[in-house]
Design a protein around this motif. Structure first.
Motif, PDB file in Angstrom:
ATOM      1  N   PHE A 163       0.867  -1.179   0.000  1.00 19.04           N
ATOM      2  CA  PHE A 163       0.000   0.000   0.000  1.00 19.04           C
ATOM      3  C   PHE A 163       0.903   1.228   0.000  1.00 19.04           C
ATOM      4  N   THR A 164       0.855   2.024  -1.068  1.00 18.49           N
ATOM      5  CA  THR A 164       1.667   3.233  -1.174  1.00 18.49           C
ATOM      6  C   THR A 164       0.742   4.434  -1.268  1.00 18.49           C
ATOM      7  N   GLU A 165       0.937   5.391  -0.374  1.00 20.46           N
ATOM      8  CA  GLU A 165       0.136   6.622  -0.416  1.00 20.46           C
ATOM      9  C   GLU A 165       1.058   7.814  -0.582  1.00 20.46           C
ATOM     10  N   GLN A 166       0.703   8.677  -1.523  1.00 17.28           N
ATOM     11  CA  GLN A 166       1.410   9.930  -1.761  1.00 17.28           C
ATOM     12  C   GLN A 166       0.399  11.041  -1.502  1.00 17.28           C
ATOM     13  N   GLY A 167       0.682  11.875  -0.499  1.00 19.70           N
ATOM     14  CA  GLY A 167      -0.331  12.826  -0.090  1.00 19.70           C
ATOM     15  C   GLY A 167       0.153  14.248   0.049  1.00 19.70           C
ATOM     16  N   HIS A 203      -3.997  20.024   9.615  1.00 22.27           N
ATOM     17  CA  HIS A 203      -5.236  19.345  10.014  1.00 22.27           C
ATOM     18  C   HIS A 203      -5.056  17.832  10.080  1.00 22.27           C
ATOM     19  N   ASP A 204      -4.057  17.324   9.410  1.00 18.08           N
ATOM     20  CA  ASP A 204      -3.696  15.905   9.426  1.00 18.08           C
ATOM     21  C   ASP A 204      -2.200  15.846   9.157  1.00 18.08           C
ATOM     22  N   ARG A 260      -1.823   9.547   9.368  1.00 17.56           N
ATOM     23  CA  ARG A 260      -2.432   8.792   8.275  1.00 17.56           C
ATOM     24  C   ARG A 260      -1.816   7.403   8.162  1.00 17.56           C
ATOM     25  N   GLU A 261      -0.489   7.317   8.293  1.00 19.77           N
ATOM     26  CA  GLU A 261       0.161   6.005   8.220  1.00 19.77           C
ATOM     27  C   GLU A 261      -0.303   5.111   9.365  1.00 19.77           C
TER      28      GLU A 261
END
Length: 144
Positions: free
Chosen positions: A112-116, A122-123, A128-129
């Motif tokens: 699972f790779t997230e780029q944000g 606010h976060d 998130r991780e």
């Protein structure tokens, strides 16, 4: 005036499940299976260009809104979606997420790779991780 800023980050979380790639893919692609480990969506259009939308939260608030668009789907191999996350009327972040499924001897390795882009504090990527780890643990329990 409130200070405005954006924090960009990428994180990767891996899990190995004792379930086939077909079963893990089904847990993402079927609305009833997904509702067992993720918030039950109000809109669920699992197709390229389709939307997934859910909102909710604790009775005392705030209301969190997840609004996603599926960018690419390769059955049993890859799911890519972009999404925004709001808290009440505050945009917390916008991300692109890639879920990759790899067959293993005993089941499936999920990457699972997230780029944000995280807005105005606010976060945070760390929060998130942490939430993603809990979400993927819940997915694992639903596959047992």
């Amino acid at each position: 005036m409130t200070e405005r800023f954006v924090k960009h980050a990428t994180f990767v979380v891996e899990r190995t499940y004792a379930a086939s790639p077909a079963r893990v893919f089904q847990a993402w692609s079927d609305v009833n299976s997904k509702a067992k480990w993720f918030s039950k969506p109000e809109i669920f259009e699992f197709r390229v260009g389709g939307r997934e939308y859910s909102s909710g939260g604790p009775p005392e608030g705030p209301v969190f809104t997840f609004d996603a668009c599926y960018q690419e789907i390769v059955p049993e191999e890859r799911i890519v979606y972009s999404y925004s996350l709001d808290s009440d009327d505050i945009r917390m972040s916008v991300s692109i997420t890639t879920v990759e499924l790899f067959p293993t001897e005993s089941g499936t390795k999920l990457v699972f790779t997230e780029q944000g882009a995280f807005f105005d504090g606010h976060d945070t990527p760390e929060i998130r991780e942490h939430g993603t780890n809990e979400m993927l643990d819940a997915l694992g329990k639903s596959l047992e």
